[in-house]
Design an enzyme around this catalytic site. Structure first.
Site, PDB file in Angstrom:
ATOM      1  N   GLY A   1       0.849  -1.202   0.000  1.00 59.76           N
ATOM      2  CA  GLY A   1       0.000   0.000   0.000  1.00 59.76           C
ATOM      3  C   GLY A   1       0.877   1.241   0.000  1.00 59.76           C
TER       4      GLY A   1
ATOM      5  NE  ARG B   1      -2.245  -4.422  -1.701  1.00 59.98           N
ATOM      6  CZ  ARG B   1      -1.870  -3.707  -0.648  1.00 59.98           C
ATOM      7  NH1 ARG B   1      -0.671  -3.804  -0.151  1.00 59.98           N
ATOM      8  NH2 ARG B   1      -2.729  -2.913  -0.049  1.00 59.98           N
TER       9      ARG B   1
ATOM     10  CG  ASP C   1       4.086  -7.378   7.230  1.00 62.60           C
ATOM     11  OD1 ASP C   1       3.426  -6.992   6.235  1.00 62.60           O
ATOM     12  OD2 ASP C   1       3.564  -7.796   8.272  1.00 62.60           O
TER      13      ASP C   1
ATOM     14  CB  THR D   1       3.233  -0.084   5.987  1.00 63.74           C
ATOM     15  OG1 THR D   1       1.861  -0.355   6.322  1.00 63.74           O
ATOM     16  CG2 THR D   1       4.093  -0.499   7.164  1.00 63.74           C
TER      17      THR D   1
ATOM     18  CG  ASP E   1      -1.267  -1.178   7.763  1.00 62.97           C
ATOM     19  OD1 ASP E   1      -2.095  -0.263   7.603  1.00 62.97           O
ATOM     20  OD2 ASP E   1      -1.157  -2.134   6.978  1.00 62.97           O
TER      21      ASP E   1
ATOM     22  CG  ASP F   1       1.746  -3.892   9.680  1.00 63.08           C
ATOM     23  OD1 ASP F   1       2.646  -3.189   9.179  1.00 63.08           O
ATOM     24  OD2 ASP F   1       0.968  -4.589   9.007  1.00 63.08           O
TER      25      ASP F   1
ATOM     26  NE  ARG G   1      -2.524  -5.603   4.547  1.00 60.45           N
ATOM     27  CZ  ARG G   1      -1.513  -5.875   3.764  1.00 60.45           C
ATOM     28  NH1 ARG G   1      -0.409  -6.396   4.253  1.00 60.45           N
ATOM     29  NH2 ARG G   1      -1.602  -5.639   2.481  1.00 60.45           N
TER      30      ARG G   1
END
Ligand code: ADP
Ligand code: F6P
Length: 308
Positions: free
Chosen positions: A11, A72, A103, A125, A127, A129, A171
Site C-alpha cells: 500500500g 500488489r 512486511d 506502511t 499500519d 505493523d 490490517r
C-alpha cells in the site's frame, strides 16, 4: 557501486516520495545513478525502469502516495520469479536494491538478498505493523488524517446526538485505531478482536445514552457494518457506520514523515555502500538503526507504539 534501483511496494504510504528523494540525494553524493522500478516488484520483471534525479525528486517530497506507483504482485513469492528479478537487475548492471514497503515487501526483499542480491529495506506502511521499529513511514500522516476526519464527524454527531462506529485502517494492527481514538477522546476503541465485548460496549452506550458517541474500530478487530449489526440487533441504539478508507493514506505527508522518509532513504544507500545486505531500517528512540530482515520478519514483538 554505480547503479542502484528502488521500488515502492504494498500500500502506498505518505513519505514514500521523500524516501525516494533521500535515496537519490545520498546516491548523487557518491555519483551513483538511481533507477526507480515502476509499480513495485512487477516493475523489475517487466523491466520498467526510470532514471530518478535529485532535481526532479525534490519537487515531490510534499506529495503523498508514490510517484513510482505500487501494485500488489503475489507472483513474487515464487522463487523462479525472484531468480528472474535478480537476473534482470544484474543484466541492467544494478548493484543494489532499496525496497520501501511493509512486511509483505520485506518478504520479497529477504528472498532477493538470500539469492545473493544486495537489498536494504525501509519500513513504508501506514499500519505501523512492522516488528522492532517504533514507527513506520506514513503512520504519522495516516493518524493525522484519521483524526482530522473524526474531528469533523464529531461536530455533526454532537448536533444530532448520533452514535458512530468508525472503521479505520491498519490490517491486523491496532495502532491507527488507538492513536486516533485517544486523540479524539472517543467513547470506545476496539483495537483487536479480543477487545470486542458486546455487553461492555452496550453498558457504555447506555451510560452515555442521549449524547453523541464515537467508537473507533480497527479494521482487523470488527468492521463498521458488523458493529452496527451487532449493536442494533441487541439494543435500541441506532448506529451510523463509517469506513474512513483511503482518505487515511492520502494527502500531504506530515513533516515527521517527510523528514523520516529522507533520513531512511539516505541511510539505505549508506547501508548498501557499506556492503551490507538483507538489512531493514528501523527507528529506535529517535535514531535510525539497521536490523536483519530475517530477525524482524520472525519477530512477534509488535507492541502498539503507546500502550493503552
Ligand atoms: P506490504 O508490503 O505493505 O505488507 P503486501 O503484503 O501487499 O504489502 O506485499 C507487497 C508485495 O510484496 C506483494 O504484492 C508481493 O509482490 C510482495 N510479497 C508479499 N509477500 C511475499 C512473499 N511471501 N514472498 C515474496 N514477495 C512477497
Ligand atoms: O497496508 C496498508 C493498507 O492501507 C491497510 O491498512 C489496508 O488493509 C490495505 O492497505 C488496503 O489495501 P487496498 O488499498 O489494496 O484496498
Amino acid at each position: 557501486m554505480k547503479k542502484l534501483a528502488v521500488i515502492t511496494s504494498g500500500g502506498d504510504s505518505p513519505g514514500m516520495n521523500a524516501a525516494l528523494f533521500g535515496v537519490v540525494k545520498e546516491a548523487a553524493r557518491h555519483e551513483i545513478q538511481v533507477f526507480g522500478c515502476v509499480n513495485g516488484y512487477i516493475g523489475i520483471i517487466k523491466e520498467e525502469f526510470m532514471l530518478l534525479t535529485e532535481s526532479e525528486l525534490f519537487k515531490v517530497i510534499d506529495i503523498g502516495g508514490t510517484i513510482l506507483g505500487t501494485q500488489r504482485f503475489p507472483g513474487f513469492a515464487d522463487k523462479d520469479i525472484q531468480t528472474k528479478a535478480v537476473d534482470i537487475l544484474r543484466k541492467h548492471e544494478i548493484d543494489g536494491l532499496v525496497v520501501i514497503g511493509g512486511d509483505g515487501s520485506y518478504q520479497g526483499a529477504k528472498a532477493l538478498s538470500q539469492l545473493g542480491f544486495p537489498v536494504a529495506a525501509i519500513p513504508g506502511t501506514i499500519d505501523n505493523d512492522i516488528a522492532l521499529t517504533d514507527i513506520t513511514l506514513g503512520f504519522h500522516t495516516a493518524v493525522e488524517n484519521a483524526v482530522d476526519a473524526i474531528d469533523k464527524i464529531k461536530t455533526s454527531a454532537a448536533s444530532h446526538k448520533h452514535i458512530f462506529g468508525i472503521e479505520v485502517m491498519g490490517r491486523e494492527a491496532s495502532d491507527i485505531a488507538i492513536w486516533a481514538g485517544l486523540a479524539t477522546a472517543a467513547d470506545g476503541i476496539i483495537g483487536t478482536s479480543e477487545d470486542w465485548n458486546l455487553e461492555k460496549v452496550l453498558e457504555g452506550m447506555r451510560s452515555s445514552a442521549g449524547k453523541s458517541q464515537i467508537y473507533i474500530l480497527a479494521e482487523g478487530a470488527i468492521s463498521a457494518e458488523k458493529f452496527k449489526a451487532e449493536i442494533e440487533s441487541h439494543s435500541e441504539f441506532k448506529i451510523h457506520p463509517l469506513v474512513l478508507g483511503h482518505i487515511q493514506r492520502g494527502g500531504k505527508p506530515s513533516v515527521t514523515d517527510r523528514i523520516m522518509g529522507i533520513k531512511f532513504g539516505e541511510k539505505s544507500v549508506e547501508t548498501l555502500l557499506a556492503g551490507k545486505s538483507g538489512i531493514c531500517l528501523a527507528v529506535h528512540a529517535n535514531a535510525i538503526v539497521e536490523l536483519e530482515l530475517g530477525k524482524v520478519l520472525s519477530s512477534t514483538n509488535k507492541e502498539p507504539f503507546l500502550p493503552y
